[in-house]
Design a protein around this motif. Sequence first.
Motif, PDB file in Angstrom:
ATOM      1  N   GLY A 132       0.814  -1.210   0.000  1.00  0.00           N
ATOM      2  CA  GLY A 132       0.000   0.000   0.000  1.00  0.00           C
ATOM      3  C   GLY A 132       0.846   1.259   0.000  1.00  0.00           C
ATOM      4  N   GLY A 133       0.305   2.283   0.629  1.00  0.00           N
ATOM      5  CA  GLY A 133       0.966   3.585   0.673  1.00  0.00           C
ATOM      6  C   GLY A 133       2.192   3.609   1.571  1.00  0.00           C
ATOM      7  N   LEU A 134       2.897   4.714   1.504  1.00  0.00           N
ATOM      8  CA  LEU A 134       4.111   4.879   2.302  1.00  0.00           C
ATOM      9  C   LEU A 134       3.767   5.124   3.767  1.00  0.00           C
ATOM     10  CD1 LEU A 134       6.266   7.091  -0.071  1.00  0.00           C
ATOM     11  CD2 LEU A 134       6.617   4.681   0.480  1.00  0.00           C
ATOM     12  N   THR A 135       4.550   4.506   4.634  1.00  0.00           N
ATOM     13  CA  THR A 135       4.362   4.659   6.074  1.00  0.00           C
ATOM     14  C   THR A 135       5.673   4.333   6.786  1.00  0.00           C
ATOM     15  OG1 THR A 135       2.924   4.097   7.939  1.00  0.00           O
ATOM     16  CG2 THR A 135       3.585   2.273   6.515  1.00  0.00           C
ATOM     17  N   ILE A 136       5.688   4.560   8.071  1.00  0.00           N
ATOM     18  CA  ILE A 136       6.823   4.190   8.917  1.00  0.00           C
ATOM     19  C   ILE A 136       6.522   2.817   9.515  1.00  0.00           C
ATOM     20  CG2 ILE A 136       8.083   4.764  11.052  1.00  0.00           C
ATOM     21  CD1 ILE A 136       8.701   6.634   8.736  1.00  0.00           C
ATOM     22  N   GLY A 137       7.544   1.981   9.586  1.00  0.00           N
ATOM     23  CA  GLY A 137       7.304   0.669  10.164  1.00  0.00           C
ATOM     24  C   GLY A 137       8.544  -0.181  10.297  1.00  0.00           C
ATOM     25  N   ILE A 138       8.295  -1.481  10.403  1.00  0.00           N
ATOM     26  CA  ILE A 138       9.344  -2.494  10.569  1.00  0.00           C
ATOM     27  C   ILE A 138       9.565  -3.156   9.207  1.00  0.00           C
ATOM     28  CG2 ILE A 138       9.972  -4.636  11.762  1.00  0.00           C
ATOM     29  CD1 ILE A 138       9.643  -2.225  13.654  1.00  0.00           C
ATOM     30  N   PRO A 139      10.806  -3.228   8.731  1.00  0.00           N
ATOM     31  CA  PRO A 139      11.055  -3.834   7.423  1.00  0.00           C
ATOM     32  C   PRO A 139      10.640  -5.307   7.387  1.00  0.00           C
ATOM     33  CG  PRO A 139      13.065  -2.868   8.327  1.00  0.00           C
ATOM     34  CD  PRO A 139      12.017  -2.768   9.370  1.00  0.00           C
ATOM     35  N   THR A 140      10.051  -5.704   6.275  1.00  0.00           N
ATOM     36  CA  THR A 140       9.673  -7.096   6.075  1.00  0.00           C
ATOM     37  C   THR A 140       9.945  -7.467   4.620  1.00  0.00           C
ATOM     38  OG1 THR A 140       7.958  -8.769   6.405  1.00  0.00           O
ATOM     39  CG2 THR A 140       7.239  -6.613   5.572  1.00  0.00           C
ATOM     40  N   ALA A 141       9.652  -8.705   4.281  1.00  0.00           N
ATOM     41  CA  ALA A 141       9.869  -9.234   2.938  1.00  0.00           C
ATOM     42  C   ALA A 141      11.331  -9.020   2.546  1.00  0.00           C
ATOM     43  CB  ALA A 141       8.880  -8.630   1.953  1.00  0.00           C
ATOM     44  N   TYR A 175       4.120   0.423  11.828  1.00  0.00           N
ATOM     45  CA  TYR A 175       4.407   0.375  13.266  1.00  0.00           C
ATOM     46  C   TYR A 175       4.928   1.750  13.657  1.00  0.00           C
ATOM     47  CZ  TYR A 175       6.055  -1.572  17.717  1.00  0.00           C
ATOM     48  OH  TYR A 175       6.249  -1.851  19.053  1.00  0.00           O
ATOM     49  N   PRO A 176       4.223   2.450  14.546  1.00  0.00           N
ATOM     50  CA  PRO A 176       4.591   3.834  14.874  1.00  0.00           C
ATOM     51  C   PRO A 176       6.015   3.998  15.396  1.00  0.00           C
ATOM     52  CG  PRO A 176       2.588   3.167  16.046  1.00  0.00           C
ATOM     53  CD  PRO A 176       3.064   1.997  15.274  1.00  0.00           C
ATOM     54  N   GLU A 177       6.544   2.971  16.030  1.00  0.00           N
ATOM     55  CA  GLU A 177       7.897   3.067  16.571  1.00  0.00           C
ATOM     56  C   GLU A 177       8.950   2.542  15.610  1.00  0.00           C
ATOM     57  OE1 GLU A 177       7.769   1.283  20.526  1.00  0.00           O
ATOM     58  OE2 GLU A 177       5.714   2.011  20.676  1.00  0.00           O
ATOM     59  N   GLY A 178       8.545   2.209  14.405  1.00  0.00           N
ATOM     60  CA  GLY A 178       9.477   1.729  13.395  1.00  0.00           C
ATOM     61  C   GLY A 178      10.411   2.831  12.945  1.00  0.00           C
ATOM     62  N   LYS A 179      11.461   2.446  12.245  1.00  0.00           N
ATOM     63  CA  LYS A 179      12.462   3.421  11.826  1.00  0.00           C
ATOM     64  C   LYS A 179      12.660   3.457  10.311  1.00  0.00           C
ATOM     65  CE  LYS A 179      15.000   3.249  16.173  1.00  0.00           C
ATOM     66  NZ  LYS A 179      13.937   3.812  16.882  1.00  0.00           N
ATOM     67  N   VAL A 180      11.869   2.672   9.589  1.00  0.00           N
ATOM     68  CA  VAL A 180      12.041   2.590   8.137  1.00  0.00           C
ATOM     69  C   VAL A 180      10.764   3.075   7.454  1.00  0.00           C
ATOM     70  CG1 VAL A 180      12.430   1.005   6.207  1.00  0.00           C
ATOM     71  CG2 VAL A 180      13.676   0.680   8.345  1.00  0.00           C
ATOM     72  N   ARG A 181      10.949   3.862   6.405  1.00  0.00           N
ATOM     73  CA  ARG A 181       9.811   4.336   5.614  1.00  0.00           C
ATOM     74  C   ARG A 181       9.704   3.442   4.379  1.00  0.00           C
ATOM     75  NH1 ARG A 181       6.601   8.718   5.037  1.00  0.00           N
ATOM     76  NH2 ARG A 181       6.156   9.470   2.935  1.00  0.00           N
TER      77      ARG A 181
END
Length: 165
Positions: A69-78, A98-104
């Motif tokens: 989906g759209g861009l957000t802050i979160g935890i990297p996956t895949a 995830y609001p406390e994530g560090k990756v966009r």
Amino acid sequence: LKIIVLQNKAWMKKDLAHQLFISPAEIGHSLNRSQLAGLIDPDQKKVLKKTFLEFLIHGFPYVFPVRAGGLTIGIPTAYSAPVLNKYIVSEEKIVWPYPEGKVRGHAIAPLSKGAVKASLQDPEFYELLCLCDVLRVGRVREKQKAKELLEARFKKEFTTLKNKN
């Protein structure tokens, strides 16, 4: 996936529920469906790894489809997660919101609401979830690498089990 991580440890359904941040009833339903599908043994304590691996590779993307989906802050996956980003280089990032994530990056929904918290507490579980997410959103080359890494992990488990017997 969590049962695979816990394979050499004693666990109870309530332990799984607590560690996965889902209800004990959801655990019970999942174990019953998995047993019926032939993915776990009749005692519901051991994953039938060959069958489960076959399901992950061939059925998982159809049972748990997702589109980024759209861009957000979160935890990297895949392919954006550490387990794969050394093999797959991409400017495009995939994340669990995830609001406390560090990756966009582009958002995808995790398998369950508690999956992100559970993966933050268990690095091995996190890696397995990320490899499975590649099967859900990756392109052919990315899926092939995830398949190879899953097979290697499961083969290691097969070898470990053979040596114990």
